[in-house]
Motif scaffolding. Structure first.
Motif, short mmCIF file in Angstrom:
data_model
loop_
_atom_site.label_atom_id
_atom_site.label_comp_id
_atom_site.label_asym_id
_atom_site.label_seq_id
_atom_site.Cartn_x
_atom_site.Cartn_y
_atom_site.Cartn_z
N THR A 34 49.33 -2.35 31.11
CA THR A 34 47.81 -2.51 30.90
C THR A 34 46.83 -3.36 29.92
O THR A 34 46.01 -3.85 30.67
CB THR A 34 47.05 -0.91 30.62
OG1 THR A 34 48.93 -0.28 31.22
CG2 THR A 34 46.19 -0.59 30.74
N THR B 240 38.22 -5.23 32.45
CA THR B 240 39.06 -4.56 34.02
C THR B 240 39.27 -5.21 35.07
O THR B 240 38.29 -5.92 36.18
CB THR B 240 38.65 -2.72 34.40
OG1 THR B 240 37.54 -3.01 34.65
CG2 THR B 240 38.19 -2.34 32.52
N LEU C 113 42.39 0.64 41.87
CA LEU C 113 42.50 2.06 41.28
C LEU C 113 42.03 3.31 41.66
O LEU C 113 42.54 4.39 41.51
CB LEU C 113 41.91 1.71 39.32
CG LEU C 113 42.35 2.80 38.55
CD1 LEU C 113 44.46 3.54 38.69
CD2 LEU C 113 41.60 3.31 36.96
N CYS D 284 44.05 3.68 30.55
CA CYS D 284 43.59 3.26 31.53
C CYS D 284 42.23 3.45 31.36
O CYS D 284 40.85 3.41 31.29
CB CYS D 284 43.20 3.33 33.43
SG CYS D 284 44.97 2.32 33.91
N CYS E 176 41.85 -5.50 31.23
CA CYS E 176 42.66 -4.15 30.78
C CYS E 176 42.78 -3.70 32.65
O CYS E 176 42.05 -4.42 33.91
CB CYS E 176 41.62 -2.75 30.93
SG CYS E 176 42.70 -1.87 30.25
N PHE F 3 43.67 -2.56 35.82
CA PHE F 3 43.80 -0.80 37.03
C PHE F 3 45.11 -2.00 37.43
O PHE F 3 45.83 -0.68 38.27
CB PHE F 3 43.19 -0.61 37.10
CG PHE F 3 42.06 -0.59 35.76
CD1 PHE F 3 42.23 -0.18 35.08
CD2 PHE F 3 40.52 0.10 36.46
CE1 PHE F 3 41.69 0.28 34.21
CE2 PHE F 3 39.30 -0.06 35.84
CZ PHE F 3 39.66 0.51 34.96
#
Ligand code: MGD
Ligand code: MGD
Ligand code: SF4
Ligand code: MO
Length: 692
Positions: A152, A249, A255, A314, A539, A541
């Motif tokens: 992640t 992200t 997600l 997340c 990040c 997802f």
């Protein structure tokens, strides 16, 4: 010897996120007192109760002080003293012979008895690498969580502990800091005094949960579902930080699709909590700017542990909590320290490296490994095991198998220990190891962002030697001559970090040694502007790395191996979920043999809910038998609503031989692994309980 009292500087070596700085008072060559260093900001002059007793442990009458060889049956624990020369000659002859014939038949087994990088895995690893021995996957504790963070964020990175004091909401998730992360609890208390709301998410009303404003007692192993249910609410009620999501992200649409399948009603059913709790939690989380999550490893000792950590990780990227230094997530901070693993462990010493890669044995399956006859898939039968910094007969799952493995007459076992543990009882050679006050080491921390140096405060007790020196001695007796095997502890320590890394800001070993610690140079809000260490720099997802490995790329909820959802027939026979988290006065199995601390814990207990007790005709204080197909143990029942219905809790980890029935919780735990990281699943365990 100096008769005048003086302070020496040390570092608590235990497997604990706090990595405290200690001051040791030495008199006439003996450590008489250990206290917290008031100058070290994370320690703030305070040690936990157990380590305040460290001097008692160091000079305990039962410290191992001489090398010994077995004279009784395996497991009986009868030994006679021998000289170091004789011990090394025996070790060299046996290991040398096996290494010539089938090097992978040698299995090193170690964990975090000391977190020190020098006495942990430096010379030892180099030695086993040079022999071409099997490699150990050291996954007994944190591997699922570490993998969850790696997929992640790119590494074990998170909030800085000190900033939790400013947080407005803190979710204490699968963590029991009063027992296992005391200095974080101090920060959480500061936050509470400033008006923050503390929420514990834990199936058990732990010492910590009872002191929080709210306790969400979900079923064990269902945290991934709760996190996805929170996301559902964040998405449908637009509690999202769209700018943060767009800039920092990767994979939001995927997600989102996943989270939308986790309605609060579905999640409530999975977790065994009320729907409104899921909704309110998400709303509070989304509407608080300084929203912080202190996850800990308690939630990842189940089948879906890696995905659960990933899902929780997340959350702050969805709400933009990372923009605040008092917002975000902390599970482990260990990835901030620039440890130079290759320099410490030298995998290049493996004969034929990198083309030849010796097999890897997962330490959670040491029971299977030691009882395996060997075949093409497994490789050669294990003929020798060398244990240091660990007590597998007490701490590894499915204990009966572990003990059966160690009891094999044809297994050659060396144990390096400070005490005659349950594992030591099975040794052919039992070698006395120094404690932290007697050797040199360097440390990183997984709960704060300082690197630290530990210098010996006293001379070794008796004939004890540091792990490094023991492996150097055996290597010498084997006639090995690689210089890397004979570096001094100080030379190894100086190589432990990549000093050119900017987080060390030009510091070097000499300075670390002199100052005792160095604060790593890390931004206050480390991901306010992204900067994740994943392949996309975001990040993730959605993880391409997971997809390529044939694994689920988007976080999901996986029911526990052992649960009504995961294994209905098993759940019909064994309806109670058992967890066995750490007791406050022990550190894993360390300190169980310190009388004052064992007396505080009393005896092994099992917490169970009044409804579950009534159904089985069990009264508070009864002796009960906890069992499943793997084994059983006998303990005293404590009937209360601390454990939610359907859950039983046996605080751990007792030395078997110091428990009334000679057994502990690991009789019933399983060798099954987690979804990611190959971690242990200690808290994914169904049992039945009856009056003894
Ligand atoms: N005093 C003391 N301190 C210790 C240790 C010790 O033995 N004693 N051990 C050290 C080590 S090695 C480690 S790894 C850490 C461990 O400490 P933590 O990381 O805090 O983990 P645990 O104590 O295993 O579990 C924490 C809480 O998680 C809860 N829990 C169990 N299953 C679940 C679940 O499925 N979901 C959720 N949400 N919660 C769950 C438990 O009831 C427990 O209260 O502590 C370190 N510090
Ligand atoms: N049922 C159940 N089982 C569990 C857990 C649980 O929660 N429930 N927790 C799991 C977790 S999180 C972990 S981390 C593991 C921990 O398992 P281990 O890492 O095995 O930890 P300890 O039981 O503390 O044993 C460490 C041993 O190392 C020795 N030691 C310390 N320093 C040195 C040294 O410098 N040299 C040498 N040679 N020896 C040294 C100590 O005397 C001690 O006996 O247990 C796991 N087992
Ligand atoms: S066990 Fe943890 S809290 Fe206790 S002294 Fe060591 S580092 Fe500090
Ligand atoms: Mo652990």
């Amino acid at each position: 010897m100096n008769a005048r009292a003086e302070f020496a500087r040390a570092v608590c070596p235990h497997d604990c996120p706090d990595t405290c700085a200690m001051r040791v008072t030495v008199e006439n060559g003996k450590a008489i007192k250990v206290s917290g260093d008031p100058d070290h900001p994370p320690t703030q002059g305070v040690l936990c109760t157990k380590v305040t007793r460290y001097a008692e442990r160091v000079h305990h009458p039962k410290r191992l002080t001489q090398p010994m060889k077995r004279i009784g049956r395996k497991g009986e624990g009868r030994f006679e003293p021998i000289s170091w020369d004789e011990a090394c000659a025996i070790a060299a002859a046996r290991l040398g012979e096996i290494a010539q014939r089938a090097p992978e038949a040698i299995l090193p087994y170690s964990y975090a008895g000391t977190m020190g990088l020098v006495q942990g895995d430096s010379i030892a690893q180099r030695f086993f690498h040079r022999l071409g021995a099997s490699r150990l996957d050291r996954a007994i504790c944190a591997a699922a969580g570490a993998a969850g963070l790696r997929y992640t964020y790119g590494s074990s990175l998170g909030m800085l502990t000190e900033h939790f004091a400013e947080s407005e909401v803190i979710l204490i998730w699968g963590a029991n800091p009063i027992a296992s992360n005391l200095h974080f609890w101090t920060r959480a208390q500061e936050a509470k005094r400033n008006g923050a709301k503390l929420i514990a998410i834990d199936p058990y009303r732990s010492l910590t949960a009872e002191k929080c404003h709210q306790h969400i007692a979900l079923k064990p192993g269902t945290d991934g579902a709760l996190a996805l249910g929170m996301m559902h609410v964040l998405i449908t009620e637009d509690g999202l930080d769209h700018d943060y999501i767009a800039a920092h992200t990767h994979g939001f649409e995927q997600l989102k699709a996943r989270a939308l399948t986790y309605t609060p009603a579905r999640v409530a059913q999975i977790c065994g909590i009320e729907e409104q709790i899921v909704i309110d939690l998400a709303r509070l989380y989304a509407s608080t700017r300084k929203a912080a999550i202190r996850m800990n490893y308690g939630l990842q000792r189940v089948r879906g542990g890696g995905n659960a950590v990933r899902a929780i990780a997340c959350l702050p990227a969805l709400t933009g909590a990372w923009r605040e230094r008092a917002g975000g997530v902390l599970l482990s901070s260990s990835g901030w320290a620039p440890v130079d693993g290759n320099a410490l462990q030298r995998p290049d010493l493996i004969p034929g490296w990198p083309k030849h890669q010796p097999r890897i044995v997962n330490m959670n399956q040491v029971g299977d490994a030691l009882t395996h006859a060997g075949d093409a898939a497994f490789g050669p039968k294990v003929e020798a095991i060398v244990v240091y910094n660990s007590n597998p007969v007490a701490v590894a799952p499915e204990s009966a198998k572990v003990a059966a493995g160690f009891a094999r007459e044809d297994l050659f076992t060396i144990v390096l220990e400070q005490f005659q543990t349950d594992t030591a009882d099975y040794a052919d050679l039992l070698l006395p190891a120094t404690t932290q006050l007697e050797h040199l080491d360097v440390h990183k921390s997984y709960g704060h962002t300082y690197v630290m140096a530990n210098l010996p405060a006293i001379a070794p007790v008796g004939e004890a030697r540091p792990n490094t020196e023991i492996f150097r001695s055996i290597a010498r007796a084997m006639g090995l001559n690689e210089p890397a095997l004979f570096e001094s502890d100080e030379e190894v320590a100086a190589r432990a970090f990549d000093w050119s890394d900017p987080v060390l800001a030009g510091a070097d070993w000499a300075r670390l040694k002199q100052d005792g610690w160095i604060k790593l140079n890390i931004a206050d809000a480390p991901f306010a502007n992204g900067g994740f260490r994943t392949p996309t720099g975001k990040c993730e997802f959605y993880s391409e790395t997971l997809a390529k490995a044939g694994l689920e790329p988007v976080p999901d909820y996986l029911p526990p191996h052992e649960s009504a959802d995961g294994a209905p027939e098993l759940a019909a026979r064994y309806p109670l979920a058992m967890i066995s988290p750490p007791a406050r006065n022990f550190l894993n199995s360390t300190f169980v043999n310190v009388e004052s601390l064992r007396a505080t814990e009393g005896e092994p207990h099992l917490d169970l809910h009044p409804t579950d007790a009534a159904r089985r005709n069990i009264a508070d204080g009864d002796q009960v038998r906890v069992f499943n197909d793997r084994g059983s143990m006998q303990v005293r029942a404590r009937v209360s609503d601390r454990a939610r219905e359907g859950l039983v809790v046996g605080l751990s980890i007792w030395w078997k031989k110091l428990a009334p029935d000679g057994r502990n919780a690991n009789e019933v735990t399983s060798q099954a692994l987690t979804d990611l990281g190959g971690s242990a699943t200690f808290y994914d365990c169904l049992v039945e309980v009856e009056r003894a």
